[in-house]
Design a protein around this motif. Structure first.
Motif, short mmCIF file in Angstrom:
data_model
loop_
_atom_site.label_atom_id
_atom_site.label_comp_id
_atom_site.label_asym_id
_atom_site.label_seq_id
_atom_site.Cartn_x
_atom_site.Cartn_y
_atom_site.Cartn_z
N ILE A 1 13.40 94.68 63.31
CA ILE A 1 12.59 95.97 62.57
C ILE A 1 11.09 95.91 62.76
O ILE A 1 10.28 96.64 63.05
CB ILE A 1 13.16 96.18 61.30
CG1 ILE A 1 14.75 96.66 61.49
CG2 ILE A 1 12.29 97.36 60.77
CD1 ILE A 1 15.26 96.97 60.11
N LEU A 2 10.65 94.53 62.55
CA LEU A 2 9.15 94.49 62.52
C LEU A 2 8.49 94.49 64.12
O LEU A 2 7.49 94.95 64.18
CB LEU A 2 8.88 93.10 61.89
CG LEU A 2 9.02 92.97 60.27
CD1 LEU A 2 8.66 91.71 59.78
CD2 LEU A 2 8.00 94.02 59.70
N ILE B 1 10.00 96.34 66.66
CA ILE B 1 10.00 97.76 66.74
C ILE B 1 8.91 98.44 66.27
O ILE B 1 8.04 99.17 66.47
CB ILE B 1 11.24 98.35 66.65
CG1 ILE B 1 12.37 97.55 67.50
CG2 ILE B 1 11.18 99.84 67.01
CD1 ILE B 1 13.91 98.20 67.22
N ALA B 2 8.70 97.94 64.56
CA ALA B 2 7.64 98.79 64.03
C ALA B 2 6.23 98.49 64.56
O ALA B 2 5.27 99.40 64.48
CB ALA B 2 7.79 98.66 62.46
N GLY B 3 5.89 97.28 64.78
CA GLY B 3 4.63 96.78 65.47
C GLY B 3 4.42 97.47 66.72
O GLY B 3 3.17 97.98 67.02
N GLY C 1 5.53 100.39 67.65
CA GLY C 1 5.24 101.89 67.34
C GLY C 1 3.82 102.17 66.69
O GLY C 1 3.03 102.95 67.02
N VAL C 2 3.47 101.10 65.70
CA VAL C 2 2.02 101.01 65.09
C VAL C 2 0.98 101.07 66.28
O VAL C 2 -0.18 101.73 66.34
CB VAL C 2 2.02 100.31 63.99
CG1 VAL C 2 0.59 100.09 63.61
CG2 VAL C 2 2.91 100.62 62.91
N TYR D 1 -1.73 103.76 67.10
CA TYR D 1 -3.24 103.13 66.92
C TYR D 1 -3.98 103.47 68.13
O TYR D 1 -5.09 104.08 68.01
CB TYR D 1 -3.28 101.86 66.68
CG TYR D 1 -4.52 101.33 66.34
CD1 TYR D 1 -5.01 101.14 65.05
CD2 TYR D 1 -5.30 100.54 67.40
CE1 TYR D 1 -6.38 101.00 64.80
CE2 TYR D 1 -6.73 100.19 67.14
CZ TYR D 1 -7.15 100.37 65.86
OH TYR D 1 -8.28 99.79 65.29
N VAL E 1 -0.53 105.48 60.39
CA VAL E 1 0.74 105.54 59.64
C VAL E 1 0.66 106.31 58.23
O VAL E 1 0.37 105.22 57.23
CB VAL E 1 1.41 104.21 59.58
CG1 VAL E 1 2.66 104.35 58.77
CG2 VAL E 1 1.42 103.52 60.96
#
Length: 628
Positions: A214-215, A217-219, A221-222, A226, A258
């Protein structure tokens, strides 16, 4: 007992030597001979055959019932002294090898007899134990010990290895059915706590992998968000000061990536020096516009050349600020984005720094360049630095300047008989003077000729005929412009006639030639208007808002008299009322009931000490009084 054991071998040595050809009589090299060896002896030898029976008896003993095994297991719980004694007996087994064949046969016979076995197995006399009995006892003891060790290992959480057998133990003599050998090689089953710990550890590893995924994927996306927060998302704010658009000197904006948790910041100092305006500020209250205004707060700080703060507040509040002196000023404007309810709003601020020079020259202008007799002219002066009113120098009578909505204003009354032509008017404000030229035009007035003075309109109240109670009120005025809301209306609700109007001249006994040229002496000119309502005792209303200065019965030709101050030196005067509905000192509004008129009412309107045409004002024909 120890002595008996030592004697037994001595007695046996005196007997004849046994046949050395019999293998069964050979002394074993090991303390405990293997079970199969007696079966391999020569069958022709009788004693050897008899010695084979104990081996068979030992094999049969391994198939005992559980009850018998339990009894044998109990024998393994002997005291340490008993176990030591048995071990000592086992060590002496080689000494019994030279025994007679007959003794061996007897022993074998006893071994084949169950009763004899039981008797031998539990015989506590060491000197009567044969080697076979001792061997059988040791085998049973080892089997019971191994069984107990296996049972205890299955019950314990951490099973212990089975007890090691002595080096001289006969593995072939162990019971045939000692349990599954495959189960002995398998690991012991885990306990519940071990299973829980192993399950929890596995679950933790799985959760760690999920969180790591998850981290990642979230990274990603962020990072994409950005990069998507580009400078073109920054707000565009426009600032205009006194008509000049200003460029910002610095900004610092936070673009949400975010929500409120993570933002991308854009900050830059565009100029370290303030922007200098080329054109001086010519107004005491310059305009400052910030667009868009919604969603932002604008704070302005202005300092003079001595770094003294002259203004600090909002941009909207600066609209009412007025500079009190000429000079150089520095200003700093900070526009801040208000925090919105959603998480997508951009926060931060933008800064403008600029320097300007105030060089005020108030604007002075005539509202109209020309005006006719009996009317009013107006002069407007823009905002000034000081609080002192501008001054006026002219041959025309005036009440002076009064405060207006944006600066100052002066109303100049023009008498009915003012000389026509250009009039010079000098206005001074903030030390600056300007000459203006006002043109007076001739007005057209009516006239009447009578054969005698008794035919003239009555009552007649000329400019100088005003009573003393009225004259003392004409030179003062404490109010600002009151007619700015609603203007003027005529005070009579019904229809009326005007036997004598403003500027009309009445003659008595004038010749025909004088009438034709409107020239003569002895006439009188009205500076007010005489009104005869069609309906007697008709109601009168207030023509414009103001304050009642006088409301009383003066008697004689004046009757009930009312004086209303409308501000800026303009006053309404009414003579000849029969009833009053207002009192002195009362503030009245346009349209309010004033009183009841009589048969004839004299209405007058004065600006300062100068009478002007009331009908033109009531009917909206005086443009100067429309400027407030």
């Amino acid at each position: 007992m120890e002595q008996d054991k030592n004697k037994a071998p001595v007695d046996r040595e005196e007997k004849p030597a046994p046949d050395t050809d019999a293998p069964a009589k050979e002394s074993p090299e090991a303390p405990a001979p293997e079970a199969p060896e007696p079966a391999q002896t020569d069958t022709t030898n009788a004693p050897a055959a008899e010695t084979a029976e104990p081996a068979q008896a030992k094999a049969d003993d391994t198939d005992k019932t559980p009850d018998t095994a339990t009894a044998e297991a109990d024998d393994t719980d002997k005291t340490p002294d008993t176990a030591t004694a048995e071990a000592e007996g086992a060590d002496q087994m080689p000494d019994a090898a030279p025994a007679d064949t007959a003794d061996t046969a007897d022993t074998a016979a006893e071994a084949s007899d169950p009763a004899a076995l039981d008797k031998c197995a539990f015989n506590e006399s060491p000197d009567k134990d044969t080697p076979e009995q001792r061997e059988r006892t040791a085998s049973i003891s080892r089997t019971a010990q191994l069984s107990i060790a296996q049972i205890m290992a299955g019950l314990e959480d951490n099973p212990q290895p089975a007890p090691a057998l002595p080096a001289d133990a006969d593995t072939d003599s162990l019971p045939a059915d000692t349990g599954d050998t495959d189960d002995a090689d398998d690991e012991p089953e885990d306990t519940i706590s071990q299973k829980l710990r192993r399950g929890a550890f596995g679950m933790a590893k799985w959760l760690l992998l999920v969180v790591l995924f998850i981290l990642i994927i979230a990274g990603g996306g962020v990072a994409w968000l950005y990069r998507s927060a580009t400078p073109d998302m920054l707000p565009e704010i426009k600032v205009t000061f006194d008509g000049t658009e200003l460029a910002p000197t610095a900004y610092r904006w936070h673009v949400p990536v975010v929500g409120k948790l993570f933002r991308r910041t854009y900050a830059e100092t565009l100029s370290s020096a303030p922007l200098e305006l080329a054109e001086p500020i010519s107004g005491a209250s310059p305009d400052l516009l910030v667009t868009p205004s919604s969603g932002y707060t604008a704070e302005l700080t202005v300092t003079d050349a001595d770094k003294e703060e002259v203004y600090s507040g909002s941009a909207t509040g600066f609209r009412s600020f007025r500079f009190s002196a000429n000079g150089s000023y520095d200003a700093k404007l900070v526009v801040t984005a208000q925090e919105g309810a959603d998480n997508t709003s951009i926060t931060g601020s933008e800064t403008w720094q600029f320097r300007f020079t105030v060089s005020l020259q108030p604007t002075i202008q005539l509202v109209t360049d020309s005006v006719q007799q009996g009317s009013v002219a107006a002069i407007r002066v823009g905002p000034t630095l000081g609080s002192d009113a501008p001054t006026l120098k002219t041959t025309l009578e005036n009440a002076g300047f009064v405060k207006a909505a944006n600066g100052w204003i002066c109303y100049l009354p023009i008498p009915w008989n003012e000389e026509t032509g250009g009039k010079t008017v000098t206005v001074t404000a903030d030390g600056y003077s300007e000459d203006l030229t006002l043109t007076v035009r001739a007005a057209t007035y009516d006239y009447k000729d009578y054969g005698s003075k008794s035919q003239m309109v009555s009552p007649y109240i000329g400019k100088e005929d005003a009573p003393a109670a009225v004259k003392k009120l004409l030179s003062t005025s404490e109010l600002d412009i009151q007619w700015s809301v609603g203007g003027f209306v005529q005070p009579f609700l019904g229809s009326f006639s005007t036997p004598l109007t403003y500027g009309m001249t009445e003659y008595a006994g004038r010749s025909y030639s004088e009438r034709s040229t409107n020239y003569g002496y002895g006439g009188r000119t009205a500076t007010n208007v005489v009104i005869q309502p069609k309906k007697r005792n008709d109601s009168m209303i207030v023509p414009a808002s103001g304050k009642v200065l006088l409301a009383e019965d003066l008697g004689g030709v004046y009757g009930c008299t009312v004086v209303i101050d409308h501000g800026a030196g303009l006053k309404s005067i009414f003579y000849g009322l029969t009833n009053l509905e207002v009192k002195a000192g009362e503030k009245v509004k346009q349209g309010q009931l004033l009183g009841v008129c009589g048969k004839t009412v004299v209405a007058e309107l004065r600006l300062g000490m100068v009478p002007i045409d009331p009908l033109a004002v009531w009917r909206g024909q005086c443009d100067a009084l429309k400027i407030y």
